[in-house]
Design a protein around this motif. Structure first.
Motif, PDB file in Angstrom:
ATOM      1  N   THR A  61       0.860  -1.186   0.000  1.00  0.00           N
ATOM      2  CA  THR A  61       0.000   0.000   0.000  1.00  0.00           C
ATOM      3  C   THR A  61       0.893   1.231   0.000  1.00  0.00           C
ATOM      4  OG1 THR A  61      -1.725  -1.144   1.243  1.00  0.00           O
ATOM      5  CG2 THR A  61      -1.784   1.268   1.257  1.00  0.00           C
ATOM      6  N   ILE A  86      10.225  -3.902  10.801  1.00  0.00           N
ATOM      7  CA  ILE A  86       9.102  -4.303  11.648  1.00  0.00           C
ATOM      8  C   ILE A  86       9.423  -3.906  13.073  1.00  0.00           C
ATOM      9  CG2 ILE A  86       8.379  -6.245  10.210  1.00  0.00           C
ATOM     10  CD1 ILE A  86       9.601  -8.055  12.497  1.00  0.00           C
ATOM     11  N   ALA A 103       6.691 -12.895   9.981  1.00  0.00           N
ATOM     12  CA  ALA A 103       7.158 -11.581   9.528  1.00  0.00           C
ATOM     13  C   ALA A 103       8.652 -11.609   9.249  1.00  0.00           C
ATOM     14  CB  ALA A 103       6.822 -10.518  10.573  1.00  0.00           C
ATOM     15  N   THR A 172      -0.756   1.251  10.942  1.00  0.00           N
ATOM     16  CA  THR A 172       0.119   0.319  10.214  1.00  0.00           C
ATOM     17  C   THR A 172       1.240  -0.256  11.088  1.00  0.00           C
ATOM     18  OG1 THR A 172       1.597   2.088   9.451  1.00  0.00           O
ATOM     19  CG2 THR A 172      -0.319   1.563   8.072  1.00  0.00           C
ATOM     20  N   GLN A 174       1.693  -2.855  12.865  1.00  0.00           N
ATOM     21  CA  GLN A 174       2.006  -4.280  12.788  1.00  0.00           C
ATOM     22  C   GLN A 174       2.402  -4.721  11.377  1.00  0.00           C
ATOM     23  OE1 GLN A 174       2.040  -6.611  15.489  1.00  0.00           O
ATOM     24  NE2 GLN A 174       2.118  -4.614  16.492  1.00  0.00           N
ATOM     25  N   GLN A 175       2.410  -3.780  10.452  1.00  0.00           N
ATOM     26  CA  GLN A 175       2.761  -4.105   9.072  1.00  0.00           C
ATOM     27  C   GLN A 175       4.283  -4.041   8.880  1.00  0.00           C
ATOM     28  OE1 GLN A 175       0.081  -4.894   7.039  1.00  0.00           O
ATOM     29  NE2 GLN A 175      -1.119  -4.556   8.879  1.00  0.00           N
ATOM     30  N   GLN A 177       7.104  -2.196   7.187  1.00  0.00           N
ATOM     31  CA  GLN A 177       7.252  -0.847   6.648  1.00  0.00           C
ATOM     32  C   GLN A 177       8.402  -0.810   5.640  1.00  0.00           C
ATOM     33  OE1 GLN A 177       5.264   1.562   8.634  1.00  0.00           O
ATOM     34  NE2 GLN A 177       4.607  -0.117   9.958  1.00  0.00           N
ATOM     35  N   TYR A 188       3.815   0.055   2.728  1.00  0.00           N
ATOM     36  CA  TYR A 188       3.818  -0.972   3.771  1.00  0.00           C
ATOM     37  C   TYR A 188       3.142  -2.230   3.240  1.00  0.00           C
ATOM     38  CZ  TYR A 188      -0.897   0.896   4.739  1.00  0.00           C
ATOM     39  OH  TYR A 188      -2.201   1.334   4.618  1.00  0.00           O
ATOM     40  N   PHE A 189       3.527  -3.370   3.846  1.00  0.00           N
ATOM     41  CA  PHE A 189       3.067  -4.679   3.393  1.00  0.00           C
ATOM     42  C   PHE A 189       2.441  -5.449   4.553  1.00  0.00           C
ATOM     43  CE2 PHE A 189       6.746  -3.580   0.804  1.00  0.00           C
ATOM     44  CZ  PHE A 189       6.294  -3.794  -0.494  1.00  0.00           C
ATOM     45  N   PRO A 190       1.431  -6.255   4.262  1.00  0.00           N
ATOM     46  CA  PRO A 190       0.886  -7.134   5.309  1.00  0.00           C
ATOM     47  C   PRO A 190       1.830  -8.304   5.537  1.00  0.00           C
ATOM     48  CG  PRO A 190      -0.176  -7.617   3.216  1.00  0.00           C
ATOM     49  CD  PRO A 190       0.721  -6.428   2.976  1.00  0.00           C
ATOM     50  N   THR A 192       2.292 -12.061   5.608  1.00  0.00           N
ATOM     51  CA  THR A 192       1.543 -13.114   4.925  1.00  0.00           C
ATOM     52  C   THR A 192       2.399 -14.360   4.762  1.00  0.00           C
ATOM     53  OG1 THR A 192       0.442 -13.689   2.837  1.00  0.00           O
ATOM     54  CG2 THR A 192       2.275 -12.151   2.701  1.00  0.00           C
TER      55      THR A 192
END
Length: 218
Positions: A61, A86, A103, A172, A174-175, A177, A188-190, A192
């Protein structure tokens, strides 16, 4: 000249030729104006009809405007580097804690997937509680083997509060960065474990590293 043309007055022949040339001139002028105006028309069509929502990404995002990072927050060379960051408390990041390990694993594998460009991407884990990192985690994700640097929060309360505000802006925290070399958070990314989403994250980073070299300190 035919007999019929001989019967047409010369004034009418001249008038017809003039009118034909005038029509051709007008058509040529319209085509020229259309060619000159086409970029403007295209931009209006794009803005008012297609209405783009910003740059296209595969998974990440975009942060707009980018959120400036203060290098004084962390004891790490953030400026001049592409950084995946993170923030997690080490007490909650044990080797059996799937959420945290996912992560770390995702960041490590993404960096490896950059191949020859992997040296341009550093990994930062901000240890938010300052407690010792699980030795089992260190063994797998140490700086030498995985390129993961563990840093602590700033000791100064003001700097710590500023970093916390930056980290959690727009929810954000917990995403993962992505900080550019300027330095600023720009995506930023989730977290996954989906192979498809990993591939999408990889594509986002490959595109950024390919197109952007400005301000890097390698």
């Amino acid at each position: 000249m035919s007999d019929k043309e001989l019967l047409i007055p010369a004034s009418q022949i001249d008038s017809s030729a003039i009118n034909a040339r005038t029509r051709r001139g007008r058509i040529q002028m319209l085509l020229l104006l259309l060619a000159c105006a086409s970029p403007v028309i295209a931009s209006y069509f794009t803005y008012y009809v297609i209405k783009p929502a910003g740059g296209k990404t595969n998974l990440g995002t975009l942060v707009h405007p980018a959120q400036e990072f203060n290098s004084a927050w962390l004891d790490a060379p953030i400026q001049g580097k592409w950084t995946l960051l993170i923030a997690r408390p080490s007490s909650e990041c044990q080797i059996k804690d799937e959420k945290c390990i996912e992560a770390l694993f995702l960041m490590r594998q993404t960096r490896v997937a950059m191949g020859r460009e992997s040296g341009r991407l550093q990994l930062i884990w901000v240890n938010t509680d300052g407690k010792p990192v699980d030795p089992e985690v260190t063994k797998v994700y140490d700086e030498k083997a995985a390129g993961l640097r563990v840093v602590s929060l700033p000791a100064d309360p003001k700097l710590r509060a500023e970093f916390d505000t930056w980290l959690n802006k727009e929810g954000t925290g917990q995403q993962i960065q992505l900080i550019d070399p300027s330095p600023a958070k720009m995506m930023y990314f989730p977290v996954t474990n989906s192979p498809k989403e990993f591939s999408s994250m990889k594509k986002d980073l490959e595109k950024l590293l390919k197109l952007n070299h400005k301000g890097e300190n390698l």
